[in-house]
Design a protein around this motif. Structure first.
Motif, PDB file in Angstrom:
ATOM      1  N   VAL A  30       0.856  -1.193   0.000  1.00  0.00           N
ATOM      2  CA  VAL A  30       0.000   0.000   0.000  1.00  0.00           C
ATOM      3  C   VAL A  30       0.886   1.235   0.000  1.00  0.00           C
ATOM      4  O   VAL A  30       1.674   1.451   0.924  1.00  0.00           O
ATOM      5  N   PHE A  31       0.744   2.052  -1.051  1.00  0.00           N
ATOM      6  CA  PHE A  31       1.506   3.306  -1.144  1.00  0.00           C
ATOM      7  C   PHE A  31       0.539   4.480  -1.005  1.00  0.00           C
ATOM      8  O   PHE A  31      -0.281   4.721  -1.897  1.00  0.00           O
ATOM      9  N   LEU A  32       0.660   5.191   0.088  1.00  0.00           N
ATOM     10  CA  LEU A  32      -0.200   6.342   0.340  1.00  0.00           C
ATOM     11  C   LEU A  32       0.641   7.571   0.664  1.00  0.00           C
ATOM     12  O   LEU A  32       0.238   8.421   1.462  1.00  0.00           O
ATOM     13  N   TYR A  39      -6.493   4.525  -7.856  1.00  0.00           N
ATOM     14  CA  TYR A  39      -7.350   3.633  -8.625  1.00  0.00           C
ATOM     15  C   TYR A  39      -6.704   3.157  -9.927  1.00  0.00           C
ATOM     16  O   TYR A  39      -7.158   2.196 -10.540  1.00  0.00           O
ATOM     17  N   GLY A  40      -5.676   3.830 -10.381  1.00  0.00           N
ATOM     18  CA  GLY A  40      -5.035   3.415 -11.622  1.00  0.00           C
ATOM     19  C   GLY A  40      -5.049   4.503 -12.663  1.00  0.00           C
ATOM     20  O   GLY A  40      -5.125   5.688 -12.348  1.00  0.00           O
ATOM     21  N   ASN A  46      -1.160   0.873 -16.404  1.00  0.00           N
ATOM     22  CA  ASN A  46      -1.244   1.902 -15.377  1.00  0.00           C
ATOM     23  C   ASN A  46       0.018   2.752 -15.322  1.00  0.00           C
ATOM     24  O   ASN A  46       1.131   2.229 -15.326  1.00  0.00           O
ATOM     25  N   TYR A  47      -0.197   4.066 -15.274  1.00  0.00           N
ATOM     26  CA  TYR A  47       0.890   5.023 -15.086  1.00  0.00           C
ATOM     27  C   TYR A  47       0.581   5.961 -13.921  1.00  0.00           C
ATOM     28  O   TYR A  47       1.018   7.106 -13.908  1.00  0.00           O
ATOM     29  N   ASN A  48      -0.161   5.458 -12.961  1.00  0.00           N
ATOM     30  CA  ASN A  48      -0.582   6.315 -11.851  1.00  0.00           C
ATOM     31  C   ASN A  48       0.513   6.518 -10.811  1.00  0.00           C
ATOM     32  O   ASN A  48       0.423   7.435  -9.990  1.00  0.00           O
ATOM     33  N   ARG A  49       1.559   5.682 -10.831  1.00  0.00           N
ATOM     34  CA  ARG A  49       2.642   5.828  -9.871  1.00  0.00           C
ATOM     35  C   ARG A  49       3.789   6.634 -10.472  1.00  0.00           C
ATOM     36  O   ARG A  49       4.112   6.494 -11.658  1.00  0.00           O
TER      37      ARG A  49
END
Length: 346
Positions: A30-32, A39-40, A46-49
């Motif tokens: 979990v990365f917060l 959500y992606g 996915n490039y949300n990170r």
């Protein structure tokens, strides 16, 4: 030479931005920590990170091909980012100066203007080689960088190696050798000399031989103190994840790239010979790049006539030492034949 003494005072004291990925580099479920969209992405992948700010996986893959340790490698948004960062790290605006050797790549001058750094021009000799005496006369205590493009753009020739070594051995600032076209040259890269010269910076790119110009990915190789300074001042995530992924895939296809290089060199020689036989062509200069410089009659008219036929070359007729010349990129065999036929019909 102490590279740290070359950098600007404000850069010495700069505290770089610390990213979430700098503060935690391990694995977790979990990365917060980085305010990303958990959500992606609205894409197949996915490039949300946020990407690795130091591109370590990509640098490791490059290291296996180039033979340069990761700590001596910087990746930029094209070579242009590395050029700009060198100005920002080492040149005090309004005080320091750099030396360029026209005709050469235009971004050295543009970056000087953006950063308010004096640009001193020492033209190449008529044979497109270095004017060592002129360079020596232009250097003073505020000269921080000398840019040498080899093979040179737009002339296509490699610069005599011993002349470059003379500057490296005697200049107290950074010598930046731009090797964007080195894959097409007989002369070997200066990468092997990185351990010999503390003031050597080498620029290379994925835009030419690797066929990835649209990705905007450049490389700088230098002693670790220089690389550390560039990493200190670069934008936190300067190479996006899509570029890193695609470059990693491309590096698996070295055989294909080498085949393209060989084909380009063969086509370069064939096109040069074909152009020499045309009445309109006055001179074809030798080239170690993926282009050739060609002196033609009525260069601008010839350029415009080719445009009308849907063939685009580069008009360099107003550039120092390139009067009356067009710069022609080596195309596919069909494209090169179309060029020759078009020139015959003009």
């Amino acid at each position: 030479m102490d590279i740290n003494n070359l950098q600007r005072e404000n850069i010495k004291n700069l505290r770089p931005y610390s990213t979430a990925r700098d503060e935690y580099k391990g694995q977790a479920s979990v990365f917060l920590d980085a305010n990303e969209n958990s959500y992606g992405s609205p894409l197949e992948q996915n490039y949300n990170r946020y990407p690795d700010p130091l591109q370590l996986d990509l640098k490791e893959a490059i290291s296996k091909i180039k033979g340069v340790p990761i700590e001596n490698t910087f990746l930029g948004n094209g070579s242009d980012e590395a050029i700009d960062l060198l100005y920002r790290a080492f040149c005090e605006p309004g005080r320091d100066n750099v030396i360029v050797l026209p005709p050469t790549y235009g971004m050295y001058e543009v970056s000087a203007g953006i950063n308010n750094v004096e640009l001193r021009k020492v033209s190449l000799l008529p044979n497109f080689q270095l004017d060592l005496e002129g360079i020596a006369e232009a250097i003073d205590e505020h000269t921080k960088l000398i840019f040498i493009c080899s093979p040179n753009n737009p002339t296509g020739n490699s610069i005599i190696r011993t002349d470059i070594e003379t500057i490296l051995a005697n200049f107290k600032g950074l010598v930046v050798i731009d090797e964007a076209y080195i894959n097409y040259a007989k002369q070997k890269t200066f990468i092997q000399e990185l351990t010999e010269y503390p003031n050597l910076v080498i620029l290379q790119t994925f835009s030419k031989a690797w066929g990835l110009a649209a990705l905007r990915l450049g490389m700088a190789f230098a002693p670790r103190p220089v690389i550390d300074i560039l990493n200190k001042i670069k934008p936190p995530y300067n190479i996006n994840q899509a570029t890193q992924n695609l470059a990693l895939e491309a590096l698996k296809n070295l055989t294909q790239v080498n085949q393209w290089i060989q084909s380009t060199v063969l086509e370069r020689e064939a096109l040069s010979e074909a152009l020499k036989g045309l009445p309109k062509v006055k001179k074809v200069y030798p080239s170690d790049a993926n282009f050739i410089l060609v002196e033609v009659e009525q260069a601008l008219d010839t350029y415009n006539a080719l445009v009308e036929k849907g063939i685009i070359v580069r008009d360099r007729s107003k550039v120092t030492l390139c009067e009356g010349c067009l710069r022609i990129t080596i195309g596919t065999p069909e494209e090169n034949q179309n060029l020759v036929q078009a020139l015959k019909s003009i």
